[in-house]
Write an enzyme that holds these catalytic residues in place. Structure first.
Site, PDB file in Angstrom:
ATOM      1  N   HIS A  16     -37.144 -21.474   7.055  1.00  0.00           N
ATOM      2  CA  HIS A  16     -37.627 -20.173   7.520  1.00  0.00           C
ATOM      3  C   HIS A  16     -39.111 -20.240   7.870  1.00  0.00           C
ATOM      4  CE1 HIS A  16     -34.005 -17.889   6.072  1.00  0.00           C
ATOM      5  NE2 HIS A  16     -33.877 -19.029   5.434  1.00  0.00           N
ATOM      6  N   ASN A 325     -32.691 -25.532  12.195  1.00  0.00           N
ATOM      7  CA  ASN A 325     -33.928 -26.183  12.609  1.00  0.00           C
ATOM      8  C   ASN A 325     -33.676 -27.636  12.985  1.00  0.00           C
ATOM      9  OD1 ASN A 325     -35.496 -23.934  12.274  1.00  0.00           O
ATOM     10  ND2 ASN A 325     -36.343 -24.542  10.310  1.00  0.00           N
ATOM     11  N   GLN A 346     -24.244 -24.197   8.494  1.00  0.00           N
ATOM     12  CA  GLN A 346     -24.257 -25.572   8.993  1.00  0.00           C
ATOM     13  C   GLN A 346     -22.925 -25.975   9.624  1.00  0.00           C
ATOM     14  OE1 GLN A 346     -25.407 -27.781   5.482  1.00  0.00           O
ATOM     15  NE2 GLN A 346     -27.166 -26.439   5.141  1.00  0.00           N
TER      16      GLN A 346
END
Length: 437
Positions: A16, A325, A346
């Site tokens: 984050h 990310n 994921q």
């Protein structure tokens, strides 16, 4: 015109912190004054990695949940961060208003919807920075509105590819009531803020410029690493042949079981290629049964600058948990992926990699991903055959599209300018900024 101020609130996790800081840089470079608010557990560690150039652009403030709140107890920590974080938002808004410097907007990342709810109560326009792909936001919306049953084997939703139960975020099916309740409450809070007013806008990838469009060669890191990176891995990469190195990393939060760690180690020894493996905790390295063979072939490090590694020409494959990310960073670098998704979003990201973008392969998982399956996937990506070439071509295609998006006149730049124009013009619409493209 008075300077426009933004309060950006983010959860204190690496996944984050990184996109939030990168987005803060984007806003600051367009003339907005940005303050980032997060928990002290992050800022205490970020203080060692934030460069002076970043601090000259952006203010960092924090809040504490007190000594009795530990992140080791997720339920207790979440309640504490909600209560203390909400008060921190209220205090920051009141303080700036009293000083004649009101916030024009509050931007909040996933896992902190309380910041958006506080913004609504305070009458400040709010924007969700969704650090997951658009497909997931769509799935969340349909799940919240009971438009499908997550127990169904096949799920068909408007505008989305056909999904299997195994493609859904794991908390939909989690048997642990704490996990299930947390996920349901999170989505309820997000959509309670302004269910019918979200306008999805694609920006990014939110990755340091030096590894994407190259417009700012000094922007070489997110700046907020919560773990101290290791030394000397670049020398190893420099000494390796082009696209020969297998890079293995599972993010800052994913914890592998000992059996899974052993399976990866065995696969790396069997595949016989150079590798760079990010394995947090030196004690774990000492327990690996084939430690000597690993040392001969590759490098095991505690942490590294991942965008720097993925952008290195010697890296030929990324074995990843497929956090968003990491997934975006592999796309931006044009590196094919062996997806070993663990949980949460994921598994959906892994589907994108294998089935939609076709720039990687998803490893089949039982209780763990066995070494034979890891070797199979690595050979498929690295052997130079037809499937390998197709993955590499697709990975480079998506890399080029990512660079086009953030280039002058690209979709990300156009959307970012539109968002900033809304702030400057005091437009009240609710926007969901998606870190995609």
């Amino acid at each position: 015109m008075a300077e426009k101020r933004i309060l950006l609130v983010t959860f204190p996790g690496q996944g984050h912190i990184n996109p939030s800081l990168q987005f803060a840089k984007c806003l600051a470079k367009h003339g907005l004054k940005v303050t980032v608010l997060t928990h002290t557990s992050a800022t205490a560690r970020m203080s060692h990695t934030l460069p002076p150039s970043f601090l000259s652009l952006i203010d960092i403030i924090s809040f504490s949940t007190g000594p009795d709140s530990s992140s080791q107890n997720p339920s207790k920590f979440n309640q504490a961060i909600t209560d203390c974080g909400t008060k921190a938002v209220e205090d920051a808004v009141a303080s700036n208003l009293a000083a004649g410097r009101p916030y024009a907007r509050i931007v909040f990342s996933l896992l902190v919807p309380w910041a958006g709810l506080a913004a609504r109560r305070l009458g400040v326009p709010a924007t969700l920075l969704c650090i997951q792909p658009a497909i997931l936001f769509d799935i969340y919306f349909h799940y919240y509105n009971n438009n499908f049953n997550p127990l169904d084997e096949v799920i068909e939703l408007p505008g989305l590819p056909r999904l299997c139960r195994s493609d859904l975020p794991s908390f939909f099916l989690d048997t642990n009531p704490i996990v299930k309740d947390f996920g349901d409450k999170l989505l309820s809070d997000i959509f309670e803020i302004d269910l019918d007013k979200y306008k999805l806008v694609g920006i990014g990838p939110l990755i340091p410029s030096a590894f994407l469009d190259g417009s700012d060669s000094s922007d070489v890191a997110f700046g907020g690493d919560l773990i101290q990176k290791s030394d000397n891995y670049l020398q190893f990469l420099d000494s390796s042949e082009r696209e020969s190195v297998i890079y293995v990393a599972f993010g800052s939060n994913s914890e592998l079981t000992w059996r899974q760690t052993e399976a990866i180690a065995e696969a790396l020894v069997r595949i016989g290629r150079p590798f760079l493996w990010v394995m947090r905790g030196s004690e774990e390295r000492e327990k690996v049964s084939c430690k000597e063979e690993l040392v001969e072939r590759g490098r095991v490090v505690n942490w590294c600058n991942q965008v720097e590694v993925l952008s290195h020409p010697s890296v030929g494959c990324f074995v990843s948990h497929c956090g968003w990310n990491s997934t975006l960073e592999s796309v931006a670098a044009g590196v094919p992926v062996v997806a070993m998704a663990q949980a949460m979003d994921q598994v959906t990201n892994a589907k994108l990699v294998e089935d939609l973008w076709r720039c990687g392969v998803r490893a089949a998982k039982g209780e763990i991903v066995e070494s034979d399956e890891i070797v199979r996937c690595l050979k498929m990506v690295m052997d130079g055959g037809d499937e390998s070439r197709e993955m590499r071509e697709n990975a480079k295609k998506w890399r080029d599209l990512a660079r086009e998006a953030v280039d002058v006149g690209g979709s990300s730049q156009v959307n970012l300018k539109m968002f900033i124009d809304q702030i400057i013009g005091d437009v009240q619409s609710t926007v969901c900024l998606l870190s995609i493209r």
